[in-house]
Design a protein around this motif. Structure first.
Motif, mmCIF file in Angstrom:
data_model
loop_
_atom_site.group_PDB
_atom_site.id
_atom_site.type_symbol
_atom_site.label_atom_id
_atom_site.label_comp_id
_atom_site.label_asym_id
_atom_site.label_seq_id
_atom_site.Cartn_x
_atom_site.Cartn_y
_atom_site.Cartn_z
ATOM 1 N N PHE A 1 0.859 -1.179 0.000
ATOM 2 C CA PHE A 1 0.000 0.000 0.000
ATOM 3 C C PHE A 1 0.895 1.227 0.000
ATOM 4 O O PHE A 1 1.770 1.369 0.859
ATOM 5 N N ASP A 2 0.703 2.106 -0.983
ATOM 6 C CA ASP A 2 1.440 3.362 -1.062
ATOM 7 C C ASP A 2 0.712 4.374 -0.171
ATOM 8 O O ASP A 2 -0.381 4.841 -0.506
ATOM 9 N N ARG A 3 1.333 4.703 0.948
ATOM 10 C CA ARG A 3 0.670 5.538 1.941
ATOM 11 C C ARG A 3 0.509 6.971 1.455
ATOM 12 O O ARG A 3 -0.414 7.672 1.878
ATOM 13 N N ASP A 4 1.385 7.423 0.555
ATOM 14 C CA ASP A 4 1.273 8.791 0.042
ATOM 15 C C ASP A 4 0.177 8.905 -1.015
ATOM 16 O O ASP A 4 -0.626 9.842 -0.997
ATOM 17 N N GLN A 5 0.152 7.933 -1.946
ATOM 18 C CA GLN A 5 -0.826 7.971 -3.033
ATOM 19 C C GLN A 5 -2.142 7.301 -2.661
ATOM 20 O O GLN A 5 -3.116 7.397 -3.407
ATOM 21 N N ARG A 6 -2.154 6.578 -1.544
ATOM 22 C CA ARG A 6 -3.336 5.842 -1.070
ATOM 23 C C ARG A 6 -3.858 4.879 -2.142
ATOM 24 O O ARG A 6 -5.033 4.876 -2.496
ATOM 25 N N PHE B 1 6.232 -8.311 13.541
ATOM 26 C CA PHE B 1 7.375 -7.397 13.446
ATOM 27 C C PHE B 1 6.869 -5.963 13.397
ATOM 28 O O PHE B 1 5.837 -5.682 12.793
ATOM 29 N N TRP B 2 7.615 -5.043 13.995
ATOM 30 C CA TRP B 2 7.307 -3.627 13.836
ATOM 31 C C TRP B 2 8.570 -2.809 14.039
ATOM 32 O O TRP B 2 9.530 -3.243 14.673
ATOM 33 N N LEU B 3 8.551 -1.618 13.453
ATOM 34 C CA LEU B 3 9.702 -0.723 13.521
ATOM 35 C C LEU B 3 9.603 0.096 14.787
ATOM 36 O O LEU B 3 8.708 0.933 14.944
ATOM 37 N N GLU B 4 10.525 -0.139 15.712
ATOM 38 C CA GLU B 4 10.531 0.567 16.988
ATOM 39 C C GLU B 4 11.204 1.933 16.870
ATOM 40 O O GLU B 4 10.801 2.906 17.494
ATOM 41 N N ALA C 1 11.684 1.228 3.377
ATOM 42 C CA ALA C 1 10.859 2.063 2.497
ATOM 43 C C ALA C 1 9.574 2.424 3.229
ATOM 44 O O ALA C 1 8.547 1.787 3.069
ATOM 45 N N SER C 2 9.617 3.457 4.059
ATOM 46 C CA SER C 2 8.499 3.752 4.954
ATOM 47 C C SER C 2 7.225 4.114 4.211
ATOM 48 O O SER C 2 6.129 3.954 4.737
ATOM 49 N N GLN C 3 7.329 4.609 2.994
ATOM 50 C CA GLN C 3 6.137 4.948 2.223
ATOM 51 C C GLN C 3 5.289 3.709 1.948
ATOM 52 O O GLN C 3 4.065 3.794 1.822
ATOM 53 N N PHE C 4 5.938 2.550 1.865
ATOM 54 C CA PHE C 4 5.243 1.320 1.509
ATOM 55 C C PHE C 4 5.155 0.328 2.667
ATOM 56 O O PHE C 4 4.387 -0.626 2.596
ATOM 57 N N ALA C 5 5.952 0.517 3.704
ATOM 58 C CA ALA C 5 5.977 -0.457 4.796
ATOM 59 C C ALA C 5 4.795 -0.268 5.725
ATOM 60 O O ALA C 5 4.358 0.852 5.998
ATOM 61 N N GLY C 6 4.275 -1.386 6.224
ATOM 62 C CA GLY C 6 3.181 -1.330 7.176
ATOM 63 C C GLY C 6 3.650 -0.945 8.563
ATOM 64 O O GLY C 6 4.850 -0.935 8.865
ATOM 65 N N ASP C 7 2.689 -0.632 9.432
ATOM 66 C CA ASP C 7 3.013 -0.386 10.837
ATOM 67 C C ASP C 7 3.404 -1.694 11.523
ATOM 68 O O ASP C 7 4.208 -1.701 12.451
ATOM 69 N N LEU C 8 2.805 -2.776 11.071
ATOM 70 C CA LEU C 8 3.114 -4.117 11.560
ATOM 71 C C LEU C 8 3.254 -5.056 10.373
ATOM 72 O O LEU C 8 2.604 -4.866 9.341
ATOM 73 N N TRP D 1 -3.078 8.218 6.541
ATOM 74 C CA TRP D 1 -2.298 7.036 6.150
ATOM 75 C C TRP D 1 -0.810 7.328 6.017
ATOM 76 O O TRP D 1 -0.041 6.443 5.646
ATOM 77 N N ARG D 2 -0.402 8.551 6.265
ATOM 78 C CA ARG D 2 1.029 8.851 6.140
ATOM 79 C C ARG D 2 1.851 7.997 7.097
ATOM 80 O O ARG D 2 1.397 7.672 8.202
ATOM 81 N N ALA D 3 3.061 7.655 6.669
ATOM 82 C CA ALA D 3 3.915 6.775 7.468
ATOM 83 C C ALA D 3 4.238 7.416 8.804
ATOM 84 O O ALA D 3 4.444 8.637 8.893
ATOM 85 N N PRO D 4 4.292 6.623 9.883
ATOM 86 C CA PRO D 4 4.660 7.160 11.194
ATOM 87 C C PRO D 4 6.072 7.734 11.177
ATOM 88 O O PRO D 4 6.966 7.187 10.526
ATOM 89 N N LEU D 5 6.250 8.846 11.855
ATOM 90 C CA LEU D 5 7.586 9.404 12.031
ATOM 91 C C LEU D 5 8.243 8.715 13.213
ATOM 92 O O LEU D 5 7.582 8.245 14.125
ATOM 93 N N LEU D 6 9.571 8.680 13.196
ATOM 94 C CA LEU D 6 10.285 7.911 14.211
ATOM 95 C C LEU D 6 11.114 8.779 15.140
ATOM 96 O O LEU D 6 11.950 8.289 15.874
ATOM 97 N N ASP D 7 10.873 10.090 15.094
ATOM 98 C CA ASP D 7 11.693 10.965 15.932
ATOM 99 C C ASP D 7 11.203 10.981 17.374
ATOM 100 O O ASP D 7 11.866 11.505 18.256
ATOM 101 N N GLY D 8 9.995 10.464 17.617
ATOM 102 C CA GLY D 8 9.530 10.275 18.980
ATOM 103 C C GLY D 8 8.816 11.461 19.587
ATOM 104 O O GLY D 8 7.858 11.295 20.310
ATOM 105 N N ALA D 9 9.243 12.708 19.302
ATOM 106 C CA ALA D 9 8.641 13.828 20.021
ATOM 107 C C ALA D 9 8.353 15.041 19.148
ATOM 108 O O ALA D 9 7.759 15.997 19.612
#
Length: 455
Positions: free
Chosen positions: A4-9, A261-264, A356-363, A224-232
């Motif tokens: 799933f392309d999160r930017d183009q939906r 699996f998930w990206l911590e 590739a966060s644009q295409f990767a799932g949350d899980l 649907w935008r990919a989660p950011l990983l900066d935390g704050a």
């Protein structure tokens, strides 16, 4: 290609979108230098020798799925078209010949079924016909077969399955509306609405190979935008991780689930198995210097991939939260050590899956052996299970010596190795900077006459 392309939906689907071959990155076909000298059996390519295979197979697969007729001879038409090219005087420099019927029938009936084994025998006969045609076609120094290097491989293995897991029920129990984009109804109807359908769901499920599923979660603020990983640095960051960490243990305990699996954090992937064992995969560096660590709990006696129980992989596992340099090992070290385990190469592959966060799932959810995320499947691939990961690899012909490789070969080694067979220099930076390597047993057949060219 199933993502799933999160930017183009929108959903990228390899089978229904043959133009996905046209990527703005260098490929093996570009290494040839002449697109008119390339034959492609699957997907459109902007050269004159494209032979599309999907439509015949998709039609036959549909009839098989509804019980109207048995799939048979699906690869015959494309091979006949290729043999006609040879008879008409074409002599392509590179031919990518894709035979799909075994994969289709192994999905429908299982990899050890009579139907799949018959398809495998048919594939062998078709390859024989191609070799015979090359042997009877005159080249510059004999027959085309004498001048041709052959590479035979599968793009994945196949694991027996049969037990369907409907993840939509799991999310419905938690008040979330989940859409499985692998259903026929979604492909034929809902997806015709462009991206509008994404407004009606909280969760999108995308199965790849049918024993792994990517789970995309809609955020109330970012959609649907990919989660950011900066935390704050953005509102709701804590909620992202809370939602995933809350769902993951329940998912892992569900019948038929192998791992979740998930990206911590950036380059940090969490792994959780149904038996409660957990691990963290970490990556450092870039390109060929990239290294990977596998960390388990300080008192862990088991882990999600069974690496602690295997003498070859146990020394590579680190206990506790430490990320010391001695915990990190190269991709070659991980593949060589884990090839005999139930999950070969899992550690270096996981960070790549989430980059590739644009295409990767949350899980990402991997099925246990015997289970599938697509209804009606008896064979599956896509997860990290040994049966789905291992595949034969054969090199033969000019430029190939007896192959006794020092390290476990991988599919990513095919591109640089074939580029050298086509005349590229082994030390070309375009090859040495890749994840894959040139196999030891491969050399430029003309290297004695001229140095390898640069890509």
């Amino acid at each position: 290609m199933h993502a799933f392309d999160r930017d183009q939906r929108t959903v990228f689907r390899y089978v229904t979108e043959p133009d996905v071959w046209q990527w703005p990155v260098p490929t093996l076909f570009d290494a040839v230098g002449d697109r008119e000298a390339v034959t492609v059996f699957e997907g459109r390519w902007d050269g004159p020798l494209t032979i599309l295979t999907q439509y015949n197979l998709i039609g036959q697969a549909f009839l098989e799925a509804i019980g109207a007729s048995a799939l048979s001879g699906g690869d015959r038409g494309p091979v006949e078209a290729y043999l006609k090219l040879l008879r008409d005087g074409a002599s392509p420099v590179v031919s990518l010949i894709v035979l799909n019927e075994f994969d289709m029938l192994a999905h429908f009936h299982g990899p050890q079924s009579a139907e799949a084994q018959r398809a495998l025998s048919d594939s062998d006969a078709l390859i024989g016909e191609i070799l015979d045609a090359l042997a009877h076609t005159t080249g510059s120094r004999g027959s085309l077969l004498d001048e041709t290097s052959l590479v035979l491989f599968g793009d994945h293995g196949m694991a027996q399955s049969g037990h369907y897991i409907d993840l939509r029920d799991f999310f419905a129990e938690r008040g979330l509306n989940a859409i499985d984009v692998a259903t026929v109804g979604h492909v034929l109807f809902r997806e015709r609405l462009g991206s509008l359908w994404t407004n009606w769901t909280d969760v999108i499920l995308v199965a790849g190979g049918s024993n792994i599923t990517q789970v995309y979660l809609k955020d109330p603020e970012r959609g649907w935008r990919a989660p950011l990983l900066d935390g704050a640095d953005h509102p709701g960051a804590e909620n992202d991780h809370d939602t995933v960490s809350r769902l993951a243990p329940d998912l892992a305990r569900r019948e038929g689930i192998g791992q979740v699996f998930w990206l911590e954090a950036l380059d940090v992937v969490r792994v959780l198995a149904g038996d409660g064992s957990r691990a963290r995969v970490m990556a450092r560096g870039e390109g060929p210097e990239r290294v990977y660590a596998y960390l388990v709990e300080p008192d862990a006696e088991s882990d999600p991939f069974g690496y602690l129980a295997n003498p070859a992989t146990r020394p590579l596992v680190c206990h506790g939260p430490s990320a010391a340099s001695e915990c990190f090992h190269s991709v070659t070290e991980w593949f060589d050590a884990s090839v005999s385990t139930g999950y070969p190469g899992a550690v270096p592959l996981l960070p790549k899956a989430f980059r590739a966060s644009q295409f990767a799932g949350d899980l990402m959810v991997a099925a246990a052996r015997g289970y599938t995320f697509l209804r009606g499947q008896q064979g599956d691939h896509g997860n990290l299970d040994r049966q789905a990961m291992l595949t034969p690899l054969i090199f033969n012909g000019p430029g190939v010596s007896a192959c006794q490789e020092r390290h476990q070969p991988r599919l990513v080694d095919i591109y640089p190795s074939v580029a050298v067979l086509l005349g590229a220099a082994r030390d070309d930076p375009a090859l040495t900077d890749l994840d894959g390597r040139v196999l030891d047993c491969v050399a430029n057949p003309a290297s004695a006459l001229r140095p390898g060219r640069r890509l």
